[in-house]
Design a protein around this motif. Sequence first.
Motif, PDB file in Angstrom:
ATOM      1  N   HIS A   1     -14.837 -50.421 -28.166  1.00 38.97           N
ATOM      2  CA  HIS A   1     -14.310 -51.610 -28.112  1.00 38.97           C
ATOM      3  C   HIS A   1     -15.002 -52.857 -27.523  1.00 38.97           C
ATOM      4  N   ASN A   2     -15.692 -52.708 -26.615  1.00 38.67           N
ATOM      5  CA  ASN A   2     -16.576 -53.725 -25.910  1.00 38.67           C
ATOM      6  C   ASN A   2     -17.807 -53.272 -25.433  1.00 38.67           C
ATOM      7  N   TYR A   3     -18.815 -54.208 -25.125  1.00 38.36           N
ATOM      8  CA  TYR A   3     -20.106 -53.906 -24.270  1.00 38.36           C
ATOM      9  C   TYR A   3     -20.528 -55.225 -23.530  1.00 38.36           C
ATOM     10  N   ASP A   4     -21.533 -54.495 -22.613  1.00 41.06           N
ATOM     11  CA  ASP A   4     -21.957 -55.394 -21.803  1.00 41.06           C
ATOM     12  C   ASP A   4     -23.411 -55.649 -21.438  1.00 41.06           C
ATOM     13  N   ILE A   5     -24.232 -56.599 -21.098  1.00 45.32           N
ATOM     14  CA  ILE A   5     -25.350 -56.798 -21.061  1.00 45.32           C
ATOM     15  C   ILE A   5     -26.182 -56.185 -19.775  1.00 45.32           C
ATOM     16  N   VAL A   6     -27.092 -55.385 -19.594  1.00 48.78           N
ATOM     17  CA  VAL A   6     -27.794 -54.932 -18.259  1.00 48.78           C
ATOM     18  C   VAL A   6     -29.054 -55.588 -18.180  1.00 48.78           C
ATOM     19  N   ALA A   7     -29.337 -56.670 -17.285  1.00 48.44           N
ATOM     20  CA  ALA A   7     -30.569 -57.082 -17.144  1.00 48.44           C
ATOM     21  C   ALA A   7     -31.532 -56.370 -16.422  1.00 48.44           C
ATOM     22  N   ARG A   8     -32.891 -56.371 -17.034  1.00 54.43           N
ATOM     23  CA  ARG A   8     -33.616 -55.122 -16.335  1.00 54.43           C
ATOM     24  C   ARG A   8     -35.120 -56.087 -15.727  1.00 54.43           C
ATOM     25  N   GLY A   9     -34.995 -57.212 -15.479  1.00 58.00           N
ATOM     26  CA  GLY A   9     -36.164 -57.787 -15.081  1.00 58.00           C
ATOM     27  C   GLY A   9     -36.820 -58.783 -16.066  1.00 58.00           C
ATOM     28  N   PRO A  10     -37.642 -59.796 -15.489  1.00 59.49           N
ATOM     29  CA  PRO A  10     -37.847 -60.837 -16.667  1.00 59.49           C
ATOM     30  C   PRO A  10     -38.512 -60.570 -17.614  1.00 59.49           C
ATOM     31  N   GLN A  11     -39.523 -59.249 -17.510  1.00 62.29           N
ATOM     32  CA  GLN A  11     -40.483 -58.868 -18.625  1.00 62.29           C
ATOM     33  C   GLN A  11     -39.974 -57.704 -19.432  1.00 62.29           C
ATOM     34  N   ARG A  12     -38.644 -57.190 -19.140  1.00 57.87           N
ATOM     35  CA  ARG A  12     -38.141 -56.204 -19.821  1.00 57.87           C
ATOM     36  C   ARG A  12     -37.167 -56.532 -20.569  1.00 57.87           C
ATOM     37  N   SER A  13     -36.720 -55.731 -21.634  1.00 54.52           N
ATOM     38  CA  SER A  13     -35.782 -55.963 -22.609  1.00 54.52           C
ATOM     39  C   SER A  13     -34.265 -55.578 -21.881  1.00 54.52           C
ATOM     40  N   GLU A  14     -33.404 -56.395 -22.196  1.00 54.53           N
ATOM     41  CA  GLU A  14     -32.028 -55.935 -21.714  1.00 54.53           C
ATOM     42  C   GLU A  14     -31.529 -54.693 -22.237  1.00 54.53           C
ATOM     43  N   ALA A  15     -30.573 -53.887 -21.449  1.00 56.48           N
ATOM     44  CA  ALA A  15     -29.813 -52.602 -21.906  1.00 56.48           C
ATOM     45  C   ALA A  15     -28.513 -53.326 -22.095  1.00 56.48           C
ATOM     46  N   LEU A  16     -27.662 -52.266 -22.858  1.00 56.49           N
ATOM     47  CA  LEU A  16     -26.272 -52.329 -23.122  1.00 56.49           C
ATOM     48  C   LEU A  16     -25.560 -51.131 -22.484  1.00 56.49           C
ATOM     49  N   LEU A  17     -24.527 -51.609 -21.911  1.00 57.44           N
ATOM     50  CA  LEU A  17     -23.315 -50.708 -21.594  1.00 57.44           C
ATOM     51  C   LEU A  17     -22.295 -50.701 -22.645  1.00 57.44           C
ATOM     52  N   THR A  18     -21.699 -49.586 -23.255  1.00 54.09           N
ATOM     53  CA  THR A  18     -20.570 -49.663 -24.090  1.00 54.09           C
ATOM     54  C   THR A  18     -19.483 -48.948 -23.748  1.00 54.09           C
ATOM     55  N   ALA A  19     -18.495 -49.267 -24.190  1.00 58.17           N
ATOM     56  CA  ALA A  19     -17.358 -48.629 -23.873  1.00 58.17           C
ATOM     57  C   ALA A  19     -16.472 -48.228 -25.138  1.00 58.17           C
ATOM     58  N   SER A  20     -16.354 -46.942 -25.394  1.00 59.53           N
ATOM     59  CA  SER A  20     -15.767 -46.358 -26.508  1.00 59.53           C
ATOM     60  C   SER A  20     -14.909 -45.177 -26.222  1.00 59.53           C
ATOM     61  N   MET A  21     -14.234 -44.644 -27.382  1.00 57.35           N
ATOM     62  CA  MET A  21     -13.378 -43.546 -27.057  1.00 57.35           C
ATOM     63  C   MET A  21     -14.371 -42.449 -26.528  1.00 57.35           C
ATOM     64  N   GLU A  22     -15.539 -42.414 -26.623  1.00 60.55           N
ATOM     65  CA  GLU A  22     -16.406 -41.270 -26.142  1.00 60.55           C
ATOM     66  C   GLU A  22     -16.834 -41.468 -24.698  1.00 60.55           C
TER      67      GLU A  22
END
Length: 392
Positions: A204-225
């Motif tokens: 249904h939705n997801y959120d961005i997780v910052a991991r520092g200026p030189q690193r790629s952002e990660a994602l938090l997902t919300a699902s039926m799992e």
Amino acid sequence: MFRTTYPALLASLLATASSLSAASLVRPQTIDDQIGIGYGLELTDINGDGRDDIVLVDKDNVAWYENPTWEKHIISGHLTERDHVCVAARDIDGDGQAEVAIGAQWQPRDTENSGAVFVLRAGSNRTQMWPPRELHHEPTVHRMHWVKAAGDDYFLTVLPLHGRGNDAGTGEGTGIKLLGYHTPASGSANGETFLINDQFHKAHNYDIVARGPQRSEALLTASMEGVHLLTPGTEPWRSVRLSREGAGEVRHGELPNGKPFVASIEPIHGNELVVNTYTSIDSQAQHLKRTVLADDYIQGHALAAADFLGIGSDQIIAGWRGGRPDDPVGIQLYRPNSDGSAWNLVADIDSGNMACEDLKVGDLNGDGRPEIVACGRRTKNVVIYWNTSAQP
């Protein structure tokens, strides 16, 4: 997001906050009361004046409200036969003006032929219409974000509700293709996609997780799992399961003791506001505690984690939209004790005037205190809740 160094002051402030009324915390300002369905919001600088504007994806248009007058500028009409459903707006080229993408052709039960993805291309006058460029899409396009890669690169990500051809009721069938798009807002690239994840069956939705200026952002997902953390480095991205309960909304924040928490609304369009605390949010995450903050929401649909009270750590703002015309609707603010083992309801930010479809939090007037901005479904409104709380 911020760690306090004044535990005694914090304890005093929290004790005071628990007795505050909405009137002492916010001043509501309705800036539009004639929208169709306010599916989604973004707070970002559209015109490069250094102030965040409000972007709204409505069922049949896309608009931005100009800070500080809140004049409405429609930049896209109805691009598909069915509703628009999501928006991503962020400055991805460093010019101080945000780029905008939208998802459309919303038909959640059509897992074969629905969906559309567009990047809007601004001209020299950002108050006029922005021509669209259509990109590849999977069926049931539902949420999207511009995500920061390593360095200064950005890419678009798009999350469908269902996998292609799967059962819209049970979620059984093909997994959802959460895709990244290698395309800038200028539309000069070919829109090539890459796979981020395909293991979920109703997300249904997801959120961005910052991991520092030189690193790629990660994602938090919300699902039926449940809730998963997705981190880049491989294709598909590495997935770590943080909770097993099905969820519809998810956000992350920081407690007064510096530990992270993950807030969710469970299940999808659910009744429960839930917080889980962890030692960290990464591949080594260890679960500490699960707490149910509320269990009486009717179609919980909006969530944020931010330091609204100015106490050096995050609180949770949650909204629900109701189902039937007489269902109660509103927005609530919760704050934690030092380790997140207990949470208190600070105030009903709104009670009855906002059938909350989405909300965002950001400082709109530069005073260092974040505002809440929400859009309503059956209430058909966009409201700024100006922060009037007494802050340290």
